[in-house]
Design a protein around this motif. Structure first.
Motif, PDB file in Angstrom:
ATOM      1  N   PHE A 193       0.843  -1.201   0.000  1.00 17.22           N
ATOM      2  CA  PHE A 193       0.000   0.000   0.000  1.00 17.22           C
ATOM      3  C   PHE A 193       0.879   1.252   0.000  1.00 17.22           C
ATOM      4  O   PHE A 193       0.733   2.157   0.828  1.00 17.22           O
ATOM      5  CB  PHE A 193      -0.958   0.000   1.193  1.00 17.22           C
ATOM      6  CG  PHE A 193      -2.165  -0.880   0.981  1.00 17.22           C
ATOM      7  CD1 PHE A 193      -2.087  -2.034   0.227  1.00 17.22           C
ATOM      8  CD2 PHE A 193      -3.385  -0.559   1.525  1.00 17.22           C
ATOM      9  CE1 PHE A 193      -3.181  -2.851   0.024  1.00 17.22           C
ATOM     10  CE2 PHE A 193      -4.499  -1.364   1.331  1.00 17.22           C
ATOM     11  CZ  PHE A 193      -4.391  -2.512   0.576  1.00 17.22           C
ATOM     12  N   GLY A 201      -1.750   5.528   3.338  1.00 16.18           N
ATOM     13  CA  GLY A 201      -2.791   5.106   2.426  1.00 16.18           C
ATOM     14  C   GLY A 201      -3.658   6.266   2.000  1.00 16.18           C
ATOM     15  O   GLY A 201      -3.471   7.410   2.414  1.00 16.18           O
ATOM     16  N   ALA A 230      -2.985   1.227   5.521  1.00 15.79           N
ATOM     17  CA  ALA A 230      -2.063   0.203   6.000  1.00 15.79           C
ATOM     18  C   ALA A 230      -1.206   0.739   7.124  1.00 15.79           C
ATOM     19  O   ALA A 230      -0.998   1.947   7.268  1.00 15.79           O
ATOM     20  CB  ALA A 230      -1.166  -0.271   4.853  1.00 15.79           C
ATOM     21  N   GLU A 234       2.694  -0.264   8.725  1.00 18.61           N
ATOM     22  CA  GLU A 234       3.901  -1.056   8.501  1.00 18.61           C
ATOM     23  C   GLU A 234       4.617  -1.295   9.823  1.00 18.61           C
ATOM     24  O   GLU A 234       4.924  -0.341  10.553  1.00 18.61           O
ATOM     25  CB  GLU A 234       4.840  -0.352   7.513  1.00 18.61           C
ATOM     26  CG  GLU A 234       6.126  -1.129   7.273  1.00 18.61           C
ATOM     27  CD  GLU A 234       6.925  -0.658   6.071  1.00 18.61           C
ATOM     28  OE1 GLU A 234       8.055  -1.162   5.895  1.00 18.61           O
ATOM     29  OE2 GLU A 234       6.414   0.195   5.312  1.00 18.61           O
ATOM     30  N   CYS A 238       0.279  -7.889   4.023  1.00 24.96           N
ATOM     31  CA  CYS A 238       0.888  -7.788   2.693  1.00 24.96           C
ATOM     32  C   CYS A 238       2.263  -7.171   2.848  1.00 24.96           C
ATOM     33  O   CYS A 238       2.821  -7.097   3.948  1.00 24.96           O
ATOM     34  CB  CYS A 238       0.004  -6.960   1.757  1.00 24.96           C
ATOM     35  SG  CYS A 238      -0.062  -5.197   2.138  1.00 24.96           S
ATOM     36  N   ARG A 288      -2.940  -4.498   6.104  1.00 23.31           N
ATOM     37  CA  ARG A 288      -3.708  -3.655   5.186  1.00 23.31           C
ATOM     38  C   ARG A 288      -5.199  -3.746   5.485  1.00 23.31           C
ATOM     39  O   ARG A 288      -5.722  -4.803   5.823  1.00 23.31           O
ATOM     40  CB  ARG A 288      -3.440  -4.035   3.728  1.00 23.31           C
ATOM     41  CG  ARG A 288      -3.744  -5.474   3.356  1.00 23.31           C
ATOM     42  CD  ARG A 288      -3.583  -5.679   1.855  1.00 23.31           C
ATOM     43  NE  ARG A 288      -3.473  -7.084   1.486  1.00 23.31           N
ATOM     44  CZ  ARG A 288      -3.458  -7.519   0.219  1.00 23.31           C
ATOM     45  NH1 ARG A 288      -3.567  -6.672  -0.768  1.00 23.31           N
ATOM     46  NH2 ARG A 288      -3.333  -8.806  -0.036  1.00 23.31           N
TER      47      ARG A 288
END
Length: 450
Positions: free
Chosen positions: A241, A377, A383, A385, A416, A424
């Protein structure tokens, strides 16, 4: 507006846990699945679904799960939207298949006309329909090669374009998408993607330096006269993303124009309202030569499309494009209904509302000592991380642990990222604010528990 949780109506739009996740009935079915289904088909959440509606999935044990996956960005208008279901039923009662290449029908032409109208640019366009996103991307490459007479295709690192031979080659991540499946298609070249959070020169230099690397690849390593297409996701999906920095996409458009290269926007995941615009390219006014759509297009039915410049699209002679199920009439009916819902229910604006509600809460989880390195996003494509606290070292174990904790609490999320460290969120654009608020609270608790 939702209705009571009764037979034939929308499930109650709230999270309800009646058993542990997965429940006993799902576990029984899982044993049957394991004995009959190929092991290569992965799974995110080991539950079996009885029905779904709006932003809720009801499993066979009666648990109401908050759907922040949308079948990987498919059910943007909500699962089993009544208008879509009605149009599917009406078409199925008339006929389910003839193959558009054999005998034609209005639905195919009407979907093409609708996509020609809403995709970026006011130039003359044509559309070809297919069945899957990978099929659309692969056909976009075919069209670009015929239109230019050139062989080379340029893609980006962190890209995901599909699982067919050509699109698997274009996809960046090896495991699980490419490992052991080679040899791959020739004449596919990869440039570094603009990844602001991880760009070595820092986010402020990302757009310029990433573009310079792309230009160098095209002009000096391949030769602009040999490049048929530059294919990219306006916001990278499976790769994490990743939102490109402002200015990058317009520069790519200019580079393509300079060398007569077909610029292909893969909007299979970002398109049709998901990213807070009808198409993610719209945010910077970028008009691609070809644009691919799928996922949300069918409201749950398989359909995909390549739409673009009439000059480029019509370069392929009759018989060069097609497929037995391409633009299936039932899927076309679903697509027309879906496009009507997106426009009539103002779902592009709803996606922006989701961003306004969710992104500040996700960003509040990040910090110098936090395991959340960045929240990012656009629209309903969000998303977080995960990294080792105090560093930018990817932490895929944390992402998996948070996802598992959310699943146990009845919130369906996906993992992802090239490093497998990104959580995500892809909620249906129709999700009710209070349901999203509840799901975000579950996510916050799961992150803070790490």
């Amino acid at each position: 507006m939702t209705t009571a949780d009764t037979a034939g109506s929308l499930p109650a739009q709230r999270r309800i846990l009646r058993t542990e996740i997965p429940g006993p009935r799902s576990r029984e079915r899982q044993a049957v699945r394991d004995a009959n289904v190929a092991a290569g088909l992965g799974q995110t959440m080991p539950v079996f679904v009885e029905r779904a509606g709006g932003a809720v999935v009801v499993d066979v044990d009666g648990n109401h799960l908050v759907d922040l996956a949308s079948g990987i960005a498919v059910t943007a208008v909500g699962a089993s939207h009544p208008h879509v279901v009605r149009r599917i039923r009406e078409q199925a009662e008339r006929f389910t298949h003839t193959c558009f290449l054999v005998t034609q029908y209005d639905g195919f032409v009407e979907v093409a006309a609708a996509l020609n109208r809403i995709t970026p640019g006011d130039h003359a366009k044509r559309t070809a329909l297919f069945s899957t996103g990978a099929e659309a991307v692969e056909n976009a490459v075919k069209i670009a090669r015929v239109a230019t007479g050139r062989p080379a295709v340029v893609v980006l690192s962190n890209a995901y374009h599909g699982r067919s031979l050509m699109t698997m080659t274009m996809t960046a991540k090896a495991v699980p998408y490419k490992d052991g499946f080679g040899p791959f298609a020739p004449e596919v070249y990869r440039a570094p993607a603009p990844y602001p959070y991880r760009w070595p020169g820092g986010p402020e230099r990302c757009a310029e330096e990433a573009f310079d690397a792309l230009r160098d690849l095209v002009e000096t390593q391949i030769g602009g006269h040999r490049v048929a297409a530059i294919v990219l996701e306006p916001i990278q999906g499976e790769g994490g993303f990743i939102v490109p920095p402002p200015g990058y996409l317009p520069r790519v458009r200019e580079l393509a124009d300079r060398h007569g290269i077909v610029f292909v926007a893969d909007e299979v995941q970002t398109g049709l309202g998901r990213a807070g615009d009808m198409f993610a390219c719209d945010r910077e006014g970028v008009v691609p030569d070809l644009i691919t759509t799928a996922k949300a297009l069918g409201g749950g039915m398989p359909i995909a499309a390549v739409t673009g410049s009439a000059q480029v699209m019509d370069a392929v002679p009759p018989g060069g494009l097609g497929g037995t199920f391409a633009g299936n009439p039932v899927s076309c009916a679903a697509a027309l209904a879906t496009l009507e819902v997106i426009e009539q229910e103002r779902l592009v604006e709803r996606a922006r509302d989701i961003e306004a509600l969710a992104l500040p809460r996700l960003r509040a989880l990040a910090g110098a000592e936090s395991g959340v390195g960045e929240a990012r996003g656009r629209g309903a494509m969000l998303a977080i991380e995960f990294v080792r606290p105090g560093s930018r070292t990817p932490d895929p174990e944390a992402a998996r642990a948070v996802a598992a904790a959310c699943h146990r609490q009845g919130v369906l999320v996906l993992v992802c990222g090239t490093y497998g460290n990104v959580l995500r969120l892809l909620p249906p654009l129709v999700i009710e604010p209070q349901l999203l608020d509840d799901a975000l609270s579950v996510i916050e608790e799961a992150v803070k528990a790490q």
